[in-house]
Design a protein around this motif. Sequence first.
Motif, PDB file in Angstrom:
ATOM      1  N   ILE A 448       0.837  -1.207   0.000  1.00 42.42           N
ATOM      2  CA  ILE A 448       0.000   0.000   0.000  1.00 42.42           C
ATOM      3  C   ILE A 448       0.868   1.252   0.000  1.00 42.42           C
ATOM      4  CG2 ILE A 448      -1.564   1.359   1.449  1.00 42.42           C
ATOM      5  CD1 ILE A 448      -2.921  -1.307   2.196  1.00 42.42           C
ATOM      6  N   ALA A 449       1.892   1.264   0.850  1.00 42.16           N
ATOM      7  CA  ALA A 449       2.779   2.424   0.906  1.00 42.16           C
ATOM      8  C   ALA A 449       3.455   2.666  -0.432  1.00 42.16           C
ATOM      9  CB  ALA A 449       3.825   2.229   2.003  1.00 42.16           C
ATOM     10  N   ALA A 450       3.905   1.584  -1.075  1.00 42.08           N
ATOM     11  CA  ALA A 450       4.556   1.717  -2.382  1.00 42.08           C
ATOM     12  C   ALA A 450       3.561   2.198  -3.439  1.00 42.08           C
ATOM     13  CB  ALA A 450       5.165   0.383  -2.789  1.00 42.08           C
ATOM     14  N   ARG A 451       2.342   1.706  -3.356  1.00 41.15           N
ATOM     15  CA  ARG A 451       1.317   2.106  -4.332  1.00 41.15           C
ATOM     16  C   ARG A 451       0.980   3.592  -4.185  1.00 41.15           C
ATOM     17  NH1 ARG A 451      -0.565   1.154  -9.312  1.00 41.15           N
ATOM     18  NH2 ARG A 451      -2.032   2.871  -9.543  1.00 41.15           N
ATOM     19  N   LYS A 452       0.894   4.078  -2.942  1.00 41.49           N
ATOM     20  CA  LYS A 452       0.639   5.497  -2.715  1.00 41.49           C
ATOM     21  C   LYS A 452       1.758   6.346  -3.314  1.00 41.49           C
ATOM     22  CE  LYS A 452      -2.341   5.516   1.388  1.00 41.49           C
ATOM     23  NZ  LYS A 452      -3.240   6.588   0.925  1.00 41.49           N
ATOM     24  N   ALA A 453       2.991   5.881  -3.149  1.00 47.48           N
ATOM     25  CA  ALA A 453       4.119   6.616  -3.726  1.00 47.48           C
ATOM     26  C   ALA A 453       4.028   6.642  -5.246  1.00 47.48           C
ATOM     27  CB  ALA A 453       5.431   5.977  -3.282  1.00 47.48           C
ATOM     28  N   GLN A 454       3.593   5.538  -5.831  1.00 41.05           N
ATOM     29  CA  GLN A 454       3.423   5.488  -7.291  1.00 41.05           C
ATOM     30  C   GLN A 454       2.344   6.463  -7.739  1.00 41.05           C
ATOM     31  OE1 GLN A 454       5.111   3.465  -9.687  1.00 41.05           O
ATOM     32  NE2 GLN A 454       4.004   4.820 -11.099  1.00 41.05           N
ATOM     33  N   ASP A 455       1.240   6.501  -7.010  1.00 42.17           N
ATOM     34  CA  ASP A 455       0.160   7.427  -7.352  1.00 42.17           C
ATOM     35  C   ASP A 455       0.627   8.880  -7.266  1.00 42.17           C
ATOM     36  OD1 ASP A 455      -1.504   5.269  -7.698  1.00 42.17           O
ATOM     37  OD2 ASP A 455      -2.489   5.462  -5.739  1.00 42.17           O
ATOM     38  N   MET A 456       1.400   9.197  -6.234  1.00 40.37           N
ATOM     39  CA  MET A 456       1.888  10.564  -6.089  1.00 40.37           C
ATOM     40  C   MET A 456       2.859  10.926  -7.205  1.00 40.37           C
ATOM     41  SD  MET A 456       0.461  12.380  -3.877  1.00 40.37           S
ATOM     42  CE  MET A 456       1.617  13.708  -4.212  1.00 40.37           C
ATOM     43  N   ALA A 457       3.688   9.973  -7.604  1.00 42.38           N
ATOM     44  CA  ALA A 457       4.629  10.234  -8.698  1.00 42.38           C
ATOM     45  C   ALA A 457       3.870  10.586  -9.975  1.00 42.38           C
ATOM     46  CB  ALA A 457       5.528   9.026  -8.924  1.00 42.38           C
ATOM     47  N   GLU A 458       2.810   9.853 -10.242  1.00 44.63           N
ATOM     48  CA  GLU A 458       2.007  10.134 -11.438  1.00 44.63           C
ATOM     49  C   GLU A 458       1.335  11.494 -11.324  1.00 44.63           C
ATOM     50  OE1 GLU A 458      -0.638   6.834 -11.747  1.00 44.63           O
ATOM     51  OE2 GLU A 458       0.963   5.373 -12.176  1.00 44.63           O
ATOM     52  N   ALA A 459       0.806  11.817 -10.125  1.00 43.71           N
ATOM     53  CA  ALA A 459       0.136  13.101  -9.944  1.00 43.71           C
ATOM     54  C   ALA A 459       1.098  14.277 -10.074  1.00 43.71           C
ATOM     55  CB  ALA A 459      -0.548  13.132  -8.574  1.00 43.71           C
ATOM     56  N   MET A 460       2.349  14.071  -9.661  1.00 46.13           N
ATOM     57  CA  MET A 460       3.346  15.130  -9.689  1.00 46.13           C
ATOM     58  C   MET A 460       4.161  15.147 -10.982  1.00 46.13           C
ATOM     59  SD  MET A 460       4.623  14.664  -5.728  1.00 46.13           S
ATOM     60  CE  MET A 460       5.938  15.888  -5.827  1.00 46.13           C
ATOM     61  N   GLY A 461       3.891  14.194 -11.876  1.00 43.05           N
ATOM     62  CA  GLY A 461       4.612  14.143 -13.145  1.00 43.05           C
ATOM     63  C   GLY A 461       6.056  13.717 -13.012  1.00 43.05           C
ATOM     64  N   LEU A 462       6.355  12.896 -12.010  1.00 42.90           N
ATOM     65  CA  LEU A 462       7.717  12.424 -11.808  1.00 42.90           C
ATOM     66  C   LEU A 462       7.994  11.215 -12.695  1.00 42.90           C
ATOM     67  CD1 LEU A 462       7.901  12.600  -7.885  1.00 42.90           C
ATOM     68  CD2 LEU A 462       8.591  14.341  -9.545  1.00 42.90           C
ATOM     69  N   ASP A 463       9.239  11.033 -13.032  1.00 47.86           N
ATOM     70  CA  ASP A 463       9.618   9.890 -13.856  1.00 47.86           C
ATOM     71  C   ASP A 463       9.521   8.585 -13.078  1.00 47.86           C
ATOM     72  OD1 ASP A 463      10.135  11.546 -16.015  1.00 47.86           O
ATOM     73  OD2 ASP A 463      12.257  11.801 -15.484  1.00 47.86           O
ATOM     74  N   ALA A 464       9.736   8.661 -11.763  1.00 48.01           N
ATOM     75  CA  ALA A 464       9.698   7.465 -10.928  1.00 48.01           C
ATOM     76  C   ALA A 464       9.234   7.859  -9.537  1.00 48.01           C
ATOM     77  CB  ALA A 464      11.086   6.816 -10.857  1.00 48.01           C
ATOM     78  N   PRO A 465       8.610   6.933  -8.827  1.00 48.91           N
ATOM     79  CA  PRO A 465       8.178   7.263  -7.456  1.00 48.91           C
ATOM     80  C   PRO A 465       9.380   7.521  -6.567  1.00 48.91           C
ATOM     81  CG  PRO A 465       7.901   4.918  -7.898  1.00 48.91           C
ATOM     82  CD  PRO A 465       8.237   5.554  -9.203  1.00 48.91           C
ATOM     83  N   LEU A 466       9.136   8.310  -5.500  1.00 48.88           N
ATOM     84  CA  LEU A 466      10.225   8.677  -4.602  1.00 48.88           C
ATOM     85  C   LEU A 466      10.691   7.527  -3.713  1.00 48.88           C
ATOM     86  CD1 LEU A 466       9.060  12.259  -3.576  1.00 48.88           C
ATOM     87  CD2 LEU A 466      10.873  11.623  -5.171  1.00 48.88           C
ATOM     88  N   THR A 467      10.017   6.379  -3.831  1.00 44.13           N
ATOM     89  CA  THR A 467      10.531   5.212  -3.113  1.00 44.13           C
ATOM     90  C   THR A 467      11.824   4.698  -3.736  1.00 44.13           C
ATOM     91  OG1 THR A 467       9.015   3.873  -4.448  1.00 44.13           O
ATOM     92  CG2 THR A 467       8.320   4.419  -2.199  1.00 44.13           C
ATOM     93  N   LYS A 468      12.126   5.106  -4.952  1.00 44.76           N
ATOM     94  CA  LYS A 468      13.402   4.743  -5.563  1.00 44.76           C
ATOM     95  C   LYS A 468      14.522   5.448  -4.786  1.00 44.76           C
ATOM     96  CE  LYS A 468      11.594   2.425  -9.043  1.00 44.76           C
ATOM     97  NZ  LYS A 468      11.748   0.957  -9.172  1.00 44.76           N
ATOM     98  N   GLY A 469      15.383   4.649  -4.167  1.00 43.11           N
ATOM     99  CA  GLY A 469      16.454   5.228  -3.360  1.00 43.11           C
ATOM    100  C   GLY A 469      16.038   5.550  -1.939  1.00 43.11           C
ATOM    101  N   SER A 470      14.893   5.024  -1.507  1.00 48.41           N
ATOM    102  CA  SER A 470      14.409   5.296  -0.147  1.00 48.41           C
ATOM    103  C   SER A 470      14.903   4.235   0.827  1.00 48.41           C
ATOM    104  CB  SER A 470      12.878   5.317  -0.133  1.00 48.41           C
ATOM    105  OG  SER A 470      12.368   4.016  -0.373  1.00 48.41           O
ATOM    106  N   VAL A 471      14.614   4.461   2.113  1.00 46.61           N
ATOM    107  CA  VAL A 471      14.796   3.439   3.134  1.00 46.61           C
ATOM    108  C   VAL A 471      13.422   3.075   3.673  1.00 46.61           C
ATOM    109  CG1 VAL A 471      17.031   4.437   3.741  1.00 46.61           C
ATOM    110  CG2 VAL A 471      15.007   4.978   5.136  1.00 46.61           C
ATOM    111  N   VAL A 472      13.338   1.941   4.350  1.00 47.21           N
ATOM    112  CA  VAL A 472      12.063   1.465   4.890  1.00 47.21           C
ATOM    113  C   VAL A 472      12.220   1.145   6.366  1.00 47.21           C
ATOM    114  CG1 VAL A 472      10.396  -0.434   4.869  1.00 47.21           C
ATOM    115  CG2 VAL A 472      11.156   0.569   2.722  1.00 47.21           C
TER     116      VAL A 472
END
Length: 528
Positions: A448-472
């Motif tokens: 779910i957390a990863a999916r939310k990040a994907q949705d935000m990336a699309e809404a913000m026009g990012l090339d990739a979600p900010l989970t790329k290079g993140s920590v958990v």
Amino acid sequence: MTDLVPLRRALLSVSDKTGLAELGQALATRGVELLSTGGTAKALREAGLSVKDVSEVTGFPEMMDGRVKTLHPVVHGGLLALRDNDEHVAAMDTHGIGAIDLVVVNLYPFEATVARGAGYTEAIENIDIGGPAMIRSAAKNHGFVTVVTDVEDYEPLLEELDRHDGHTGYALRQRLAQTAYARTAAYDTAVSSWMAGETGPTPRRRAFAGTLAQELRYGENPHQQASFYRDGSARPGVATAKQHQGKELSYNNINDTDAAFELVSSFDPADGPACAIIKHANPCGVARGATLKEAYTRAFDCDRTSAFGGIIALNQPLDADTAAEIAGIFTEVVIAPGADEGAMRVFSQKKNLRLLTTDGLADPHAAGIAVRQVSGGYLVQDKDVGSITEHDLKVVTKRAPTEQEMADMLFAWTVAKHVKSNAIIYVRDGATVGVGAGQMSRVDSTRIAARKAQDMAEAMGLDAPLTKGSVVASDAFFPFADGLVTAAEAGATALIQPGGSMRDDEVIAAADEAGLAMVFTGMRHFRH
């Protein structure tokens, strides 16, 4: 017992002298004889009033440093005698006991004494004995006696006397008796709770008390009645905050605002601005920034959809630039240690937005208890004030985390304590970029957390979600490797978790295979 009872004789003995002179004058004007003790009698005389010392009535002086002054049959007989009982009346006549129709007592300031850090002996000396005894006697006999324990009830008492020509009605006496018993219960609760902390072992009996702060429109849902009580603590937070604008807080507002402020208080303002946005008691964005405005915008970018209608907490006083940014969307409550005039002006245009200031942050390390009611009882535990530093962490993978990964993992771990279990938090560069909360399985929270990040990336026009290079961060151990694998697929490079699973070796092997760094805390943060 009759409905209307004349008020002819009153005993006043108060620690809080607020409104005392005015009350005494109002009673004297109505022909009420005043009895009193010690400092109360002195204050009344200084106000020009005629007062009879209780010692004159009892025939015994105050003694033992004031410990014994009202504990006497003449006092308690005057309070407890049933006026319509011939035997009681005869006993009063035989022993020269005069009826006391009104008791006005507020107690030694035990709570305030303990709150300012007084030592054991001083605290013990501030335990009132005679006051609670008189209150309980008068309250028991409320069929005939009026008892007042709160300054707020002085005016209603005088209005009652005006309305009924110097008499009090049963309904008022009954209500005041309930208030009186609640006051002595709260007082004894404060004493017993303090002594529980002083003596150490788990007490066999435990009590909890509060003072009404607000009658709420309804509870979590419109069909539920609700109210808000303060426990007397001076801890900064929603219970002690000043509300500057907006309509009254609701049950859910109070609950969510508390969650937001407790979370943001975990971030020392000396380390820089921080912002937490809460929705339904869970964070939907937490971030640090070079400025408060940047901290807010970075927190907002974690989940803009959930932030709508949320609660915002800041660890530094609100400024005009940040206020203007916040005002761009609908927000229920903003809580901060303070707010400057510019911020006040900005928010004054948003009439429905509640602004609360607290004059400080809550100490995240302060001990306390958490109480939850269950059917037939209460669960009581220490507050979760557990924390870790980098030195507490154990690197369990072949690759050690980088300095940035370590900083982000500690940030994520701080947030994890405030997210409902099962909790998964993705963090990148000091900001949450995905939050998964309250799921029945840990892997679902991770997805779910990863999916939310994907949705935000699309809404913000990012090339990739900010989970790329993140920590958990995970609030408890990964029972299987699937959650870790899901996090790696979302782009995470490092993980922080408690460890302790029977399959730790399997999870560590999966992390090594994916090239992840992972550390164990040895501490979990379940939040149910």
